[in-house]
Motif scaffolding. Structure first.
Motif, short mmCIF file in Angstrom:
data_model
loop_
_atom_site.label_atom_id
_atom_site.label_comp_id
_atom_site.label_asym_id
_atom_site.label_seq_id
_atom_site.Cartn_x
_atom_site.Cartn_y
_atom_site.Cartn_z
N ARG A 185 11.22 89.18 34.45
CA ARG A 185 9.83 88.96 34.10
C ARG A 185 9.75 88.26 32.74
NH1 ARG A 185 5.43 92.35 32.33
NH2 ARG A 185 6.88 93.89 31.51
N GLY A 214 5.45 77.64 42.01
CA GLY A 214 6.74 77.64 41.31
C GLY A 214 7.87 77.16 42.18
N ASN A 266 -2.92 75.54 48.77
CA ASN A 266 -2.66 74.11 48.92
C ASN A 266 -2.87 73.34 47.61
OD1 ASN A 266 -2.18 73.56 51.99
ND2 ASN A 266 -3.76 75.14 51.88
N ALA A 325 -1.28 87.01 52.72
CA ALA A 325 -2.03 86.16 51.78
C ALA A 325 -2.60 84.93 52.47
CB ALA A 325 -1.20 85.82 50.56
N ALA A 365 7.71 82.65 41.20
CA ALA A 365 8.25 82.02 42.42
C ALA A 365 7.28 82.20 43.58
CB ALA A 365 9.62 82.60 42.77
N GLY A 366 6.01 81.88 43.34
CA GLY A 366 5.04 81.73 44.43
C GLY A 366 5.15 80.30 44.94
N GLU A 388 6.66 81.06 52.25
CA GLU A 388 7.42 81.32 51.02
C GLU A 388 8.90 81.54 51.29
OE1 GLU A 388 5.93 84.15 48.16
OE2 GLU A 388 3.92 83.32 48.29
N GLY A 392 -1.10 76.02 39.70
CA GLY A 392 -1.43 76.98 40.75
C GLY A 392 -2.52 77.94 40.32
N GLU A 439 9.28 88.10 38.83
CA GLU A 439 9.35 89.53 38.52
C GLU A 439 9.62 90.39 39.75
OE1 GLU A 439 5.80 90.82 36.60
OE2 GLU A 439 4.49 90.25 38.26
N TRP A 474 -8.57 92.37 46.98
CA TRP A 474 -8.75 91.08 46.30
C TRP A 474 -10.23 90.83 46.03
CZ3 TRP A 474 -10.81 86.80 49.27
CH2 TRP A 474 -10.90 87.03 50.64
N PRO A 505 -11.15 82.17 49.17
CA PRO A 505 -10.22 81.49 50.10
C PRO A 505 -10.86 80.61 51.18
CG PRO A 505 -9.91 83.89 50.16
CD PRO A 505 -11.02 83.62 49.20
C1 FAD Z 1 -6.52 87.29 51.24
C2 FAD Z 1 -6.16 85.95 50.73
C3 FAD Z 1 -6.20 84.88 51.61
C4 FAD Z 1 -5.86 83.62 51.15
N1 FAD Z 1 -5.93 82.59 52.03
C5 FAD Z 1 -5.64 81.35 51.61
C6 FAD Z 1 -5.60 80.25 52.53
O1 FAD Z 1 -5.83 80.40 53.74
N2 FAD Z 1 -5.27 79.03 52.05
C7 FAD Z 1 -4.98 78.84 50.73
O2 FAD Z 1 -4.70 77.70 50.36
N3 FAD Z 1 -4.97 79.87 49.84
C8 FAD Z 1 -5.28 81.11 50.24
N4 FAD Z 1 -5.20 82.16 49.36
C9 FAD Z 1 -4.79 81.92 47.98
C10 FAD Z 1 -3.27 81.84 47.80
O3 FAD Z 1 -2.66 83.03 48.24
C11 FAD Z 1 -2.92 81.54 46.34
O4 FAD Z 1 -3.76 80.50 45.90
C12 FAD Z 1 -1.47 81.15 46.14
O5 FAD Z 1 -0.59 82.22 46.36
C13 FAD Z 1 -1.23 80.61 44.73
O6 FAD Z 1 0.13 80.32 44.55
P1 FAD Z 1 0.78 80.39 43.10
O7 FAD Z 1 2.21 80.03 43.29
O8 FAD Z 1 -0.03 79.62 42.15
O9 FAD Z 1 0.63 81.90 42.65
P2 FAD Z 1 1.18 83.24 43.31
O10 FAD Z 1 1.37 83.10 44.76
O11 FAD Z 1 0.31 84.33 42.81
O12 FAD Z 1 2.63 83.39 42.68
C14 FAD Z 1 2.82 83.79 41.34
C15 FAD Z 1 4.19 84.45 41.22
O13 FAD Z 1 4.45 84.72 39.86
C16 FAD Z 1 5.07 85.99 39.75
N5 FAD Z 1 4.82 86.45 38.39
C17 FAD Z 1 3.64 86.80 37.84
N6 FAD Z 1 3.79 87.11 36.53
C18 FAD Z 1 5.10 86.92 36.25
C19 FAD Z 1 5.88 87.09 35.06
N7 FAD Z 1 5.33 87.45 33.89
N8 FAD Z 1 7.20 86.83 35.12
C20 FAD Z 1 7.79 86.44 36.29
N9 FAD Z 1 7.10 86.29 37.45
C21 FAD Z 1 5.77 86.52 37.42
C22 FAD Z 1 4.41 86.81 40.84
O14 FAD Z 1 5.21 87.92 41.21
C23 FAD Z 1 4.26 85.79 41.95
O15 FAD Z 1 5.38 85.78 42.82
C24 FAD Z 1 -5.50 83.43 49.79
C25 FAD Z 1 -5.45 84.50 48.92
C26 FAD Z 1 -5.78 85.75 49.39
C27 FAD Z 1 -5.75 86.90 48.44
#
Ligand code: FAD
Length: 553
Positions: A148, A18, A331, A46, A14-15, A128, A316, A37, A296, A324
């Motif tokens: 999880r 999701g 995005n 982030a 749920a990032g 979020e 994602g 999880e 990171w 970043p």
């Molecule tokens: C310092 C920093 C700065 C950033 N700045 C930017 C920015 O300015 N602009 C930008 O576009 N991006 C930026 N990013 C990147 C951005 O944070 C990520 O690209 C984004 O969060 C990706 O989203 P996601 O939903 O794919 O994954 P995530 O946000 O990582 O979400 C994944 C989710 O899955 C859950 N999960 C994992 N494994 C399991 C499992 N087995 N079962 C159940 N749940 C699970 C996790 O707990 C998490 O909540 C930055 C990242 C960092 C570290």
């Protein structure tokens, strides 16, 4: 398919990816379980920037104003500023509007910024929370926090996901038609599929190439310690400690990111040492309260080899990892979800053919490759710039060094933070569900967007006479635009859509301006506001719709 299903789609994670996927599916009534999880929403900032295209999608989904209200106060400028040290000399600045101004000026912008929304600069943790509430508000979406995924597999035309309560103990098996791994950079789903990330990692740069420490802190005195106009992003550029700090709430919260010099690892740094690093970048003594810390890696340009195996898909960070710079990771993750949502729904509802879901990988793999490469270009531009040794000297040599740094950083800021070309110019040429018209697509460019209805790109935007965005008038699924004062015949399209069960809205825009912008009498717009086809008559309507819905292989 045999046996009982718990839902149609299980989303793992749920990032942002999701949650937006859950909203897209929920808006279409598709039964969804989201496994997460964590037991509570993220409390670490982030990502910091929601790009304009993502804001347009939030507008389409009906909650853009809730997002624009998050983060900094409405009149806080979102400038990007560069200093030798924050409390000392300013080297460069790129002024950008506050949230209030962004909302006002968008209606008068044109050319590269002809759009329904401007970017919004606020932390991902705030975004979020809104996404979570929006997903929870969907009747068909169930978010299971504290659960999880431990295994995922395809069995007899369905998927099985083994889940356990975070912390161990209770286990269960859930069954669905599809599973989507939106489980972030360490994705267990990607590993279960056996897919590798392809590209570069471990790139070393003077800055933004190596292990990074992120310090989330509170200080009610920091603004007073910085003798310069407020900014959203503060870069420290000096030979001793480079860093980037972002204002979180415009009052007293900040996130400070700095790079470790090997062999030092961020995990080995004490709070006291982290605060000392901040003071070096600040150029003054100021104690701060640590809220949280994180580590990171900067220097990734990675895309998974495949986005799908059968009924299991990836989106994602599970599918691509960025440095970043450019603010593209989150995005791109959201746009994966947008792209996948309507396709999964169309496939489940039965109006989509096999090419519909197949096109997810074709379209998004190309964009992930493009966007990760752009992010690397930005990281090279700022991170390979080595500040001259004399930068901080009170001498003619120091003056000259600051001029060199200022010129570079002023140019860089406009390169990295004014990116309508990246934001709006992503294209799906070569997709099996795009019907090309033989015209050449506009050139891909970072800083310039050339509005074009050449099929495969974002539908050109305009403001309607009644003050609405053209996008506000689109249907939620497909829209057939009839452009110009003499509307073309839409009956063959309506008839074929009805035969396919495909939801189609016919929208008349009588203005010559719109006809000129689209270069055709008719344009078929997908749910994600991408032009699928354009033309001047309905003769091939059946072929067009069958192809756009994925029935032509
Ligand atoms: C310092 C920093 C700065 C950033 N700045 C930017 C920015 O300015 N602009 C930008 O576009 N991006 C930026 N990013 C990147 C951005 O944070 C990520 O690209 C984004 O969060 C990706 O989203 P996601 O939903 O794919 O994954 P995530 O946000 O990582 O979400 C994944 C989710 O899955 C859950 N999960 C994992 N494994 C399991 C499992 N087995 N079962 C159940 N749940 C699970 C996790 O707990 C998490 O909540 C930055 C990242 C960092 C570290």
């Amino acid at each position: 398919m045999t046996g009982r299903l718990d839902c149609a789609v299980i989303i793992i994670g749920a990032g942002p990816c999701g949650l937006v996927l859950a909203i897209e599916l929920g808006r279409r009534g598709i039964p969804v379980i989201v496994l997460e999880e964590r037991t509570s929403p993220g409390r670490f900032p982030a990502a910091n920037a929601t790009q304009a295209r993502t804001m347009e999608h939030y507008r389409r989904l009906g909650f853009v104003e809730k997002i624009r209200a998050q983060g900094l106060p409405p009149d806080y400028p979102t400038d990007i500023a560069y200093f030798d040290r924050y409390a000392r000399r300013e080297l460069a600045r790129f002024c950008l509007p506050s949230a209030r101004t962004a909302r006002e000026i968008i209606k008068s912008l044109s050319g590269s910024w002809s759009a329904a929304e401007l970017p919004h600069r606020c932390s991902q943790m705030y975004v979020e929370r809104v996404l979570q509430r929006e997903a929870q508000a969907q009747n068909s979406v169930s978010i299971r926090a504290g659960w999880r995924s431990v295994a995922v597999r395809e069995v007899n035309g369905a998927v099985e996901v083994e889940v356990e309560r975070s912390g161990g103990g209770v286990r269960a098996t859930l069954r669905a038609s599809y599973a989507v791994g939106a489980d972030g950079g360490g994705s267990a789903t990607r590993k279960a599929l056996g897919y590798d990330l392809i590209g570069e990692s471990g790139v070393v740069r003077d800055f933004l190439g190596g292990r990074m420490l992120a310090l989330y802190f509170r200080s009610s005195e920091l603004y007073a310690a910085i003798p310069h106009a407020r900014a959203w992003m503060y870069w420290a550029v000096n030979p001793e400690r480079r860093a980037v700090m972002v204002a979180i709430n415009g009052r007293d919260e900040f996130i400070f990111n700095t790079q470790m010099r090997p062999p030092l690892e961020p995990e080995a740094v004490s709070d006291a040492d982290a605060k000392a690093m901040f003071q070096v970048a600040l150029g003054a003594r100021l104690d701060v309260d640590v809220i949280a810390r994180s580590a990171w890696n900067a220097g990734y340009t990675l895309v998974v080899e495949k986005f799908r195996r059968g009924r299991i898909l990836l989106g994602g960070d599970a599918a691509h990892l960025f440095t970043p710079t450019g603010g593209l990771g989150y995005n791109t993750a959201v746009e994966d979800a947008v792209n996948l949502g309507w396709k999964l729904a169309g496939t489940i509802k039965g109006w989509g053919g096999p090419a519909l879901l197949e096109s997810y990988e074709t379209e998004r793999h190309a964009i992930a490759t493009r966007n990760t490469a752009y992010a690397r270009t930005f990281a090279d531009s700022v991170g390979r710039f080595v500040p001259p040794r004399e930068l901080e000297e009170d001498s003619p040599a120091g003056e000259a060094a600051r001029k060199i740094a200022g010129d570079h950083l002023n140019g860089h800021a406009r390169f990295e933070f004014n990116i309508p070309g990246i934001t709006f110019g992503g294209r799906y040429d070569g997709s099996p569900i795009i019907i090309p018209d033989g015209t050449p697509p506009p050139e891909d460019s970072i800083n310039d967007y050339n509005p074009s209805a050449c099929p495969g790109g974002r539908a050109p935007h305009l403001w309607l006479a009644d003050g609405r965005s053209l996008y506000d008038a689109f249907g939620f699924e497909f829209t057939l635009l009839r452009l110009g004062p003499r509307p073309a015949d839409a009956v063959p399209f309506a008839a074929e859509a009805s035969a396919l069960g495909l939801p189609l809205t016919v929208l008349d825009i009588a203005s010559d301006e719109a006809r000129g912008l689209y270069g055709a009498d008719l344009a078929l717009i997908r749910s994600d506001q991408i032009v699928a086809w354009r033309g001047n008559g309905s003769a091939g309507a059946a072929d067009v719709l069958r192809r756009a819905a994925g029935h032509v292989w």
